[in-house]
Scaffold this motif. Structure first.
Motif, short mmCIF file in Angstrom:
data_model
loop_
_atom_site.label_atom_id
_atom_site.label_comp_id
_atom_site.label_asym_id
_atom_site.label_seq_id
_atom_site.Cartn_x
_atom_site.Cartn_y
_atom_site.Cartn_z
N ASP A 128 4.38 51.96 3.40
CA ASP A 128 5.84 52.31 3.05
C ASP A 128 6.76 52.18 4.39
O ASP A 128 7.71 51.70 4.02
N ILE A 129 6.25 52.16 5.40
CA ILE A 129 6.91 51.84 6.70
C ILE A 129 7.34 50.60 6.94
O ILE A 129 8.27 50.08 6.95
N ILE A 130 6.06 49.78 6.61
CA ILE A 130 6.47 48.49 6.79
C ILE A 130 7.31 47.56 5.71
O ILE A 130 8.10 46.83 6.10
N VAL A 131 7.25 48.14 4.40
CA VAL A 131 7.99 47.41 3.52
C VAL A 131 9.37 48.05 3.72
O VAL A 131 10.35 47.31 3.70
N ASN A 132 9.53 49.13 4.14
CA ASN A 132 11.04 49.73 4.28
C ASN A 132 11.70 48.90 5.55
O ASN A 132 12.71 48.34 5.37
N LYS A 133 11.03 48.72 6.49
CA LYS A 133 11.67 48.09 7.53
C LYS A 133 11.70 46.39 7.28
O LYS A 133 12.81 45.84 7.57
N VAL A 134 10.85 45.70 6.48
CA VAL A 134 11.03 44.50 6.14
C VAL A 134 12.13 44.43 5.09
O VAL A 134 13.20 43.41 5.15
N PHE A 135 12.05 45.16 4.28
CA PHE A 135 13.48 45.24 3.12
C PHE A 135 14.67 45.28 3.93
O PHE A 135 15.80 44.91 3.52
#
Length: 134
Positions: free
Chosen positions: A16-23
């Motif tokens: 969730d953290i990875i996707v949030n930051k990339v998004f």
């Protein structure tokens, strides 16, 4: 526009953290959107006592939007995220996620989409363009 924390229903730790930051980074990099800083959003979450993994109520979404000055709120759910090892030097990542855009004034869903991709979807001639990690 504010990108709220995503929820992780996958087995991939910190997905969730990875996707949030990339998004957030991709929205900001497009130059078409003014994206609220992640720290400002997390500060409002802390002020409201919203714990990680909790879904904010429509009233809380309105407060978040008001405090950070966002007309739109983006959030989502990571349904599946993993790296499939297909040999000693090749990883085929998979990602399935649901993305929601909510109105900051009401907290209501404006748009929702399901996105499902894997690294092999982007393989080109002679492996040019192959994604090797999530």
């Amino acid at each position: 526009m504010a990108v709220l924390p995503f929820f992780n229903e996958s087995d991939f730790k910190m997905g969730d953290i990875i996707v949030n930051k990339v998004f957030s980074a991709q929205l900001q990099a497009s130059g078409n959107y003014k994206v609220v800083q992640e720290g400002d959003v997390l500060m409002v979450y802390q002020q409201l006592g919203i714990m990680p993994g909790e879904t904010p109520t429509p009233e809380q979404l309105q407060i978040i939007a008001n405090r950070v000055g966002a007309q739109l709120l983006i959030t989502g759910i990571i349904l599946e995220m993993r790296e499939n090892y297909l040999g000693s030097n090749y990883i085929n990542p998979k990602l399935a996620m649901e993305v929601e855009i909510r109105d900051g004034n009401s907290g209501e869903i404006i748009w929702i989409s399901l996105h499902r991709r894997q690294g092999s979807d982007y393989t080109k001639t002679m492996h040019f363009g192959t994604i090797y990690s999530v």
